[in-house]
Structures are given as C-alpha cells and as structure tokens.
Design a protein around this motif. Structure first.
Motif, PDB file in Angstrom:
ATOM      1  N   GLY A  59     -14.904  64.595 -40.596  1.00  0.00           N
ATOM      2  CA  GLY A  59     -13.736  63.921 -41.142  1.00  0.00           C
ATOM      3  C   GLY A  59     -13.451  62.610 -40.430  1.00  0.00           C
ATOM      4  O   GLY A  59     -13.115  61.601 -41.067  1.00  0.00           O
ATOM      5  N   ALA A  60     -13.617  62.609 -39.107  1.00  0.00           N
ATOM      6  CA  ALA A  60     -13.403  61.390 -38.332  1.00  0.00           C
ATOM      7  C   ALA A  60     -14.420  60.324 -38.707  1.00  0.00           C
ATOM      8  O   ALA A  60     -14.090  59.131 -38.786  1.00  0.00           O
ATOM      9  CB  ALA A  60     -13.489  61.703 -36.840  1.00  0.00           C
ATOM     10  N   ALA A  61     -15.659  60.735 -38.952  1.00  0.00           N
ATOM     11  CA  ALA A  61     -16.706  59.783 -39.319  1.00  0.00           C
ATOM     12  C   ALA A  61     -16.395  59.111 -40.651  1.00  0.00           C
ATOM     13  O   ALA A  61     -16.573  57.897 -40.810  1.00  0.00           O
ATOM     14  CB  ALA A  61     -18.055  60.494 -39.393  1.00  0.00           C
ATOM     15  N   VAL A  62     -15.928  59.899 -41.612  1.00  0.00           N
ATOM     16  CA  VAL A  62     -15.557  59.333 -42.911  1.00  0.00           C
ATOM     17  C   VAL A  62     -14.425  58.325 -42.744  1.00  0.00           C
ATOM     18  O   VAL A  62     -14.429  57.254 -43.347  1.00  0.00           O
ATOM     19  CB  VAL A  62     -15.166  60.450 -43.899  1.00  0.00           C
ATOM     20  CG1 VAL A  62     -14.562  59.863 -45.170  1.00  0.00           C
ATOM     21  CG2 VAL A  62     -16.387  61.293 -44.247  1.00  0.00           C
ATOM     22  N   GLU A  63     -13.451  58.653 -41.909  1.00  0.00           N
ATOM     23  CA  GLU A  63     -12.351  57.731 -41.647  1.00  0.00           C
ATOM     24  C   GLU A  63     -12.880  56.434 -41.025  1.00  0.00           C
ATOM     25  O   GLU A  63     -12.476  55.333 -41.435  1.00  0.00           O
ATOM     26  CB  GLU A  63     -11.337  58.391 -40.711  1.00  0.00           C
ATOM     27  CG  GLU A  63     -10.216  57.479 -40.223  1.00  0.00           C
ATOM     28  CD  GLU A  63      -9.280  57.022 -41.332  1.00  0.00           C
ATOM     29  OE1 GLU A  63      -8.663  55.948 -41.170  1.00  0.00           O
ATOM     30  OE2 GLU A  63      -9.160  57.722 -42.362  1.00  0.00           O
ATOM     31  N   LEU A  64     -13.768  56.537 -40.061  1.00  0.00           N
ATOM     32  CA  LEU A  64     -14.327  55.357 -39.406  1.00  0.00           C
ATOM     33  C   LEU A  64     -15.051  54.449 -40.387  1.00  0.00           C
ATOM     34  O   LEU A  64     -15.059  53.223 -40.225  1.00  0.00           O
ATOM     35  CB  LEU A  64     -15.293  55.772 -38.288  1.00  0.00           C
ATOM     36  CG  LEU A  64     -14.690  56.292 -36.982  1.00  0.00           C
ATOM     37  CD1 LEU A  64     -15.799  56.751 -36.048  1.00  0.00           C
ATOM     38  CD2 LEU A  64     -13.838  55.221 -36.308  1.00  0.00           C
ATOM     39  N   TYR A  65     -15.670  55.039 -41.387  1.00  0.00           N
ATOM     40  CA  TYR A  65     -16.465  54.266 -42.338  1.00  0.00           C
ATOM     41  C   TYR A  65     -15.678  53.900 -43.604  1.00  0.00           C
ATOM     42  O   TYR A  65     -16.253  53.491 -44.607  1.00  0.00           O
ATOM     43  CB  TYR A  65     -17.735  55.030 -42.688  1.00  0.00           C
ATOM     44  CG  TYR A  65     -18.874  54.743 -41.732  1.00  0.00           C
ATOM     45  CD1 TYR A  65     -20.077  54.217 -42.170  1.00  0.00           C
ATOM     46  CD2 TYR A  65     -18.726  54.970 -40.370  1.00  0.00           C
ATOM     47  CE1 TYR A  65     -21.109  53.934 -41.293  1.00  0.00           C
ATOM     48  CE2 TYR A  65     -19.734  54.688 -39.483  1.00  0.00           C
ATOM     49  CZ  TYR A  65     -20.936  54.173 -39.942  1.00  0.00           C
ATOM     50  OH  TYR A  65     -21.956  53.877 -39.066  1.00  0.00           O
ATOM     51  N   ALA A 112      -9.420  55.641 -31.815  1.00  0.00           N
ATOM     52  CA  ALA A 112      -8.206  56.408 -31.523  1.00  0.00           C
ATOM     53  C   ALA A 112      -7.615  56.980 -32.802  1.00  0.00           C
ATOM     54  O   ALA A 112      -7.180  58.143 -32.839  1.00  0.00           O
ATOM     55  CB  ALA A 112      -7.191  55.523 -30.808  1.00  0.00           C
ATOM     56  N   LYS A 113      -7.597  56.193 -33.858  1.00  0.00           N
ATOM     57  CA  LYS A 113      -7.072  56.678 -35.133  1.00  0.00           C
ATOM     58  C   LYS A 113      -7.962  57.800 -35.676  1.00  0.00           C
ATOM     59  O   LYS A 113      -7.462  58.805 -36.197  1.00  0.00           O
ATOM     60  CB  LYS A 113      -6.997  55.541 -36.152  1.00  0.00           C
ATOM     61  CG  LYS A 113      -6.344  55.946 -37.473  1.00  0.00           C
ATOM     62  CD  LYS A 113      -6.365  54.825 -38.495  1.00  0.00           C
ATOM     63  CE  LYS A 113      -5.482  53.675 -38.082  1.00  0.00           C
ATOM     64  NZ  LYS A 113      -5.423  52.619 -39.146  1.00  0.00           N
ATOM     65  N   ALA A 114      -9.271  57.642 -35.546  1.00  0.00           N
ATOM     66  CA  ALA A 114     -10.192  58.687 -36.005  1.00  0.00           C
ATOM     67  C   ALA A 114      -9.996  59.966 -35.203  1.00  0.00           C
ATOM     68  O   ALA A 114     -10.145  61.076 -35.730  1.00  0.00           O
ATOM     69  CB  ALA A 114     -11.637  58.203 -35.887  1.00  0.00           C
ATOM     70  N   LEU A 115      -9.645  59.820 -33.935  1.00  0.00           N
ATOM     71  CA  LEU A 115      -9.389  60.990 -33.100  1.00  0.00           C
ATOM     72  C   LEU A 115      -8.144  61.734 -33.570  1.00  0.00           C
ATOM     73  O   LEU A 115      -8.097  62.974 -33.537  1.00  0.00           O
ATOM     74  CB  LEU A 115      -9.245  60.571 -31.640  1.00  0.00           C
ATOM     75  CG  LEU A 115      -9.241  61.674 -30.588  1.00  0.00           C
ATOM     76  CD1 LEU A 115     -10.480  62.545 -30.682  1.00  0.00           C
ATOM     77  CD2 LEU A 115      -9.134  61.071 -29.183  1.00  0.00           C
ATOM     78  N   VAL A 116      -7.148  61.005 -34.043  1.00  0.00           N
ATOM     79  CA  VAL A 116      -5.965  61.644 -34.607  1.00  0.00           C
ATOM     80  C   VAL A 116      -6.343  62.423 -35.867  1.00  0.00           C
ATOM     81  O   VAL A 116      -5.879  63.542 -36.092  1.00  0.00           O
ATOM     82  CB  VAL A 116      -4.869  60.602 -34.932  1.00  0.00           C
ATOM     83  CG1 VAL A 116      -3.684  61.271 -35.621  1.00  0.00           C
ATOM     84  CG2 VAL A 116      -4.401  59.903 -33.667  1.00  0.00           C
ATOM     85  N   VAL A 117      -7.209  61.838 -36.685  1.00  0.00           N
ATOM     86  CA  VAL A 117      -7.695  62.532 -37.889  1.00  0.00           C
ATOM     87  C   VAL A 117      -8.383  63.833 -37.506  1.00  0.00           C
ATOM     88  O   VAL A 117      -8.129  64.892 -38.097  1.00  0.00           O
ATOM     89  CB  VAL A 117      -8.651  61.630 -38.686  1.00  0.00           C
ATOM     90  CG1 VAL A 117      -9.389  62.427 -39.774  1.00  0.00           C
ATOM     91  CG2 VAL A 117      -7.897  60.478 -39.320  1.00  0.00           C
ATOM     92  N   SER A 118      -9.239  63.766 -36.518  1.00  0.00           N
ATOM     93  CA  SER A 118      -9.969  64.974 -36.104  1.00  0.00           C
ATOM     94  C   SER A 118      -9.006  66.038 -35.598  1.00  0.00           C
ATOM     95  O   SER A 118      -9.180  67.236 -35.867  1.00  0.00           O
ATOM     96  CB  SER A 118     -11.006  64.629 -35.021  1.00  0.00           C
ATOM     97  OG  SER A 118     -10.385  64.303 -33.785  1.00  0.00           O
ATOM     98  N   GLY A 119      -7.975  65.611 -34.880  1.00  0.00           N
ATOM     99  CA  GLY A 119      -6.987  66.565 -34.395  1.00  0.00           C
ATOM    100  C   GLY A 119      -6.215  67.234 -35.519  1.00  0.00           C
ATOM    101  O   GLY A 119      -5.923  68.435 -35.470  1.00  0.00           O
ATOM    102  N   ALA A 120      -5.895  66.449 -36.552  1.00  0.00           N
ATOM    103  CA  ALA A 120      -5.193  67.007 -37.702  1.00  0.00           C
ATOM    104  C   ALA A 120      -6.049  68.063 -38.397  1.00  0.00           C
ATOM    105  O   ALA A 120      -5.551  69.131 -38.791  1.00  0.00           O
ATOM    106  CB  ALA A 120      -4.831  65.889 -38.682  1.00  0.00           C
ATOM    107  N   ILE A 121      -7.322  67.771 -38.528  1.00  0.00           N
ATOM    108  CA  ILE A 121      -8.246  68.739 -39.143  1.00  0.00           C
ATOM    109  C   ILE A 121      -8.300  70.016 -38.307  1.00  0.00           C
ATOM    110  O   ILE A 121      -8.250  71.131 -38.834  1.00  0.00           O
ATOM    111  CB  ILE A 121      -9.642  68.114 -39.299  1.00  0.00           C
ATOM    112  CG1 ILE A 121      -9.599  66.964 -40.312  1.00  0.00           C
ATOM    113  CG2 ILE A 121     -10.668  69.169 -39.724  1.00  0.00           C
ATOM    114  CD1 ILE A 121     -10.823  66.073 -40.292  1.00  0.00           C
TER     115      ILE A 121
END
Length: 293
Positions: free
Chosen positions: A183-189, A144-153
């Motif tokens: 970007g979401a993948a980097v956040e996840l990792y 869910a947090k990674a999805l927020v990152v993707s939305g921001a991008i």
C-alpha cells in the motif's frame, strides 16, 4: 466488542473528498492523536531514521544471538556490487532484498529496529520504502506520508484479524508487513486510494496460510529470509495494482479470510516451534545445539 475498521470505507472517504489515500490518512491520524499534521510527519521521519540505522547495523555483518543468521545482508551487498547490471530480479528488487535481510539480521542481533508491524517482520517495509526512494529520488517527506499509509493499513488488519504470529501464523506478521509495504508503494508512485486497497488485497491473498515455525523458537530462521519473500510479494502486488489489475475478492474480505485461516491453523504452526521447519531434523539439531550452550 469494538467495531472493526474498514479499509474499503477509508478508501471510499478519500475518494469522496478527492484526496490521495496518503493525505486522507495523515489528516485522520493527526486528528485521532490530537497533533498537527506536521508533528505526525516529523514522528514518521524519526522512525525512518531508525530504519536507516537498522539497515547499517545489518550491513555491518553482525551475527544473530542464536548464531543461525548473519552476514547474508553483507553478502547480498557484495553480490550487487560485483554483478551490477546482471541481476535476475533487477537492481531495485535486489536492493530491497538486501535491505530486508539487513533489518532482519539487525533485529536478530538485538539491534534497534522499528516493528513494522512486528519485530520479526520488520525488514519488509523499510526494504520497499528505501529501495523505491532511491530508484525514484523520493524525499523524506513523501516517505513519511507513505509510512502513515502503511500504519493505517496495519491498524485495519489488527482490527479485523491480527498482527501476531502466535495468534495467526506468519501470514499475520510477514503477510501484514507485505500488505503495509504494498500500500505504501502504491502511494509513493501516485496510485489512487482504490489501487492502495487492491495492492493490500493481492499481497495478503498470496500469503494466506503462511505458518510461523521458528527454529529453536528464535526470530531468525526462517523469519529473516521470509522478510525478503514478503518484500517480493509486496512489490509484485503494488506493480499489478498500479497497472489496473484488481482483486476479485474485496480487501476487507481478504483480511477477514486471513483471520479465519489463522483461527483454523494448528497451534503447532503458530510460533510454538512445534511444527513446520522447527521440527525438521536440521531444525531440531540446531535447537539442541543452542539450548545445550
């Protein structure tokens, strides 16, 4: 004219506050929407569940409205089962390819999907999120947090360029979807805010100039398989960013370049079905067949 958003500025703010980019984006978006962070993440979890449902629809072997696509996600699933441990790209990428096809085929068959950022590019983000989640045992809250990152991008790309294939070509749809997913993948990792920006930049750089040329004007060919291609680019860019590889051109400038390329692109290559694969002999034959029904 509204002031353009800046990914570089947001990354700088996250770094100044010693926050992950995900935490920064969650806090920022919750404030903008005037909701709590938990409420925001709950909304994201609801979207993730819709993504999961769209994967199931695609894996059922459903056919598209135009008849141009269908069954390929199921074929990929069968291939993975029959060739476990014998994949050219590895099990994680193979799973991601399968998911991207499944969501694309769900969309083409009028199934419910999450536009990420558009319906035609909806397969890439769930492909990256769910394949990595399975490989690393990542829970729903982290997704869910990674999805927020993707939305921001996506918001920033929309501000500086466009997310529309009709305005900017498929670089604006699948390219942006790939950037959001990277970007979401980097956040996840566990990557740094700066590495998120590098992944976005490297994804878009590798997809500059991608045209939008749907056969018969339908979001089927080449759209569905392009989602798989964007998935591969996104995961490659994320891997490079996590390794410390950087884009020579800053991310905001890459987004601006995408905007300029889209503006320079012929209208025949921006969702009009008047150029590219849409006017190939086979593409025209399919269009005639579909419209003759």
């Amino acid at each position: 004219m509204d002031e353009k958003l800046s990914l570089q500025d947001w990354i700088g703010l996250a770094q100044e506050r010693n926050m992950s980019f995900g935490d920064f984006c969650v806090e920022f978006q919750a404030q903008e929407l005037e909701i709590t962070k938990d409420e925001l993440l709950q909304r994201m979890e609801t979207m993730l569940k819709v993504m999961e449902e769209s994967i199931e629809i695609g894996l059922s072997g459903i056919k598209s409205m135009g008849g141009l696509v269908g069954d390929n996600a199921k074929r990929m699933e069968n291939y993975r089962n029959e060739h476990a441990g014998d994949s050219i790209v590895g099990s994680v990428m193979s799973k991601a390819i399968m998911i991207s096809l499944a969501v694309g085929e769900a969309n083409a068959s009028m199934g419910r999907i999450v536009a990420a950022p558009t319906a035609g590019a909806s397969g890439t983000l769930p492909a990256v999120l769910f394949s990595l989640a399975e490989a690393r045992g990542i829970d729903l809250s982290a997704l869910a947090k990674a999805l927020v990152v993707s939305g921001a991008i996506g918001m920033i790309i929309a501000s500086r360029a466009t997310l529309s294939g009709a305005a900017g070509g498929c670089q604006a749809e699948c390219g942006s979807a790939g950037a959001m997913a990277a970007g979401a993948a980097v956040e996840l990792y566990g990557g740094s805010p700066a590495q998120v920006g590098q992944a976005v930049a490297m994804t878009l750089k590798n997809m500059l100039g991608l045209v939008c040329d749907p056969v018969a004007g339908l979001v089927e060919v080449p759209c569905v398989k392009r989602n798989a291609g964007a998935t591969a680019v996104a995961m490659t860019a994320a891997e490079m960013a996590l390794a410390g590889i950087e884009s020579v051109i800053p991310v905001d400038e890459v987004i601006d370049a995408m905007s300029a390329v889209g503006n320079a692109m012929s209208c025949s290559l921006k969702e009009t079905a008047q150029g590219g694969l849409a006017v190939s002999p086979t593409g025209l034959a399919w269009a005639n067949k579909i419209f003759a029904r």
